[in-house]
Design an enzyme around this catalytic site. Sequence first.
Site, mmCIF file in Angstrom:
data_model
loop_
_atom_site.group_PDB
_atom_site.id
_atom_site.type_symbol
_atom_site.label_atom_id
_atom_site.label_comp_id
_atom_site.label_asym_id
_atom_site.label_seq_id
_atom_site.Cartn_x
_atom_site.Cartn_y
_atom_site.Cartn_z
ATOM 1 N N LYS A 206 0.826 -1.232 0.198
ATOM 2 C CA LYS A 206 0.124 -0.028 -0.010
ATOM 3 C C LYS A 206 0.673 1.249 0.061
ATOM 4 C CE LYS A 206 -3.833 -2.352 2.171
ATOM 5 N NZ LYS A 206 -4.327 -2.882 3.672
ATOM 6 N N GLY B 82 -13.190 -4.046 4.971
ATOM 7 C CA GLY B 82 -14.590 -4.658 5.365
ATOM 8 C C GLY B 82 -15.563 -4.454 4.293
HETATM 9 N N1 HSE Z 1 -5.591 -7.206 5.270
HETATM 10 C C1 HSE Z 1 -5.718 -6.029 5.072
HETATM 11 C C2 HSE Z 1 -5.574 -5.471 6.885
HETATM 12 C C3 HSE Z 1 -7.050 -5.673 4.716
HETATM 13 O O1 HSE Z 1 -5.660 -6.100 7.671
HETATM 14 O O2 HSE Z 1 -5.982 -4.295 6.768
HETATM 15 C C4 HSE Z 1 -7.106 -5.381 3.108
HETATM 16 O O3 HSE Z 1 -5.996 -4.847 2.486
#
Ligand code: HSE
Length: 418
Positions: A196, A294
């Site tokens: 990210k 979510g």
């Molecule tokens: N696995 C990610 C988290 C959510 O725990 O924030 C999806 O990007």
Amino acid sequence: MNKLKVGMIGLGTVGSGVYKTLQEVDTVEIVKIGVKNINKPRSVDVPSEILTDNPFDIVNDPSIDVVVELIGGVEPAWEYISTAIKNGKHIVTANKELLAKKGEELFNLSEKYNRVCLYEAAIAGGIPIIMPIKTILAGNKINKIQAILNGTTNYILTKMDTDGASYEDVLREAQALGYAETDPTGDVEGFDAAYKITTLATIAFKQRIKIENVYREGITKIRTEDMAHANELGYKIKLIANASIDEKGNADVRVHPMLVSKNTMLAHIDYVTNAVAISGHPIGNIVLSGPGAGEFPTASSVVGDILAIQAENGTTDYMLPMMRCHHHNTATPIKIDDTYNKYYISITAPNAIGVIAKIGTICANKNISLASIVQREVSGNNTAVITVITEKCQERLIKEVVNELDNCTVESLIRVAE
Ligand code: HSE
């Protein structure tokens, strides 16, 4: 009015949220949905005639305008997306791994075929961050991002803090509650946050960041004691995605645990909530926070992207120009050993005369100033627990300090956020 024709690939948690949300939107029609198993029972009521187990039925369907990819991972997602673009379709994706690993190829291909690829849902789920950076913040020179981009690890760290529980115990509980996956590696080792921040830093700095240059450490070594010590010293421990760039285009992008002062907003972002703090000129400092994952929060971002395409589809030859990729330079990476940080060091030492003096001398010899040093306890086995917080110094030197503390055990070395 011509409805925008959408084909979705993936009908898991996010896909179901998108499907349900689009039932209320009369300008968009979901033509087909690609799933692994057509007969699987689902929480969402979808007419069976629009389901297919062959995603090529979607990417090769001439009636479809937009392909929404919600399966994640590089392959086969890349094969579906690249075929769809070559077939003239716009793309909406939530695939952070694909963006981090193949972003350059993806955006070059989109440009070649004059298609748009939007990905608001890929980074920080429901928080609007990509479109704001690309549009209303476009006039800024953003030079720093500090963010909590992974809900699973933030949940675990928050529970360790509030319950005084161990990493292993909280992970087990999080898995039982469905907050952590059976194989939690992608989250707890920081891969998810690294994907990210790679894309986030690339668009914020308008310089490409390569995932292989993003330093990454997870949360598995954080101890309950570190949480307690951090608290006493006025900090929380968070998994921080950190990115900064200097005037010359040297970029420092990394994910690792950090002590974060309780005086900052990030210290109070708890459980599965995400937050992104951005600094730049002329905006100054802003923090956006909200649900990072979510069904419905992520669907909000996916549906927003679909509607952005729907609003311009057929009205112009060059859609959504501000949302396209405008950077073709790659930032020069700064190696972790060359970065400057403050450090928290937790040391177990024999309770002998001169131990604290030795720690002070080793640091002084490297020109490292100490912000605080606390001897916390002397237990039955005549051992002292010493917690040090340094002033800012080079990572290479702090590693030398750790090596030179030969009669002590360095239990933890954690960077401290400024
Ligand atoms: N696995 C990610 C988290 C959510 O725990 O924030 C999806 O990007």
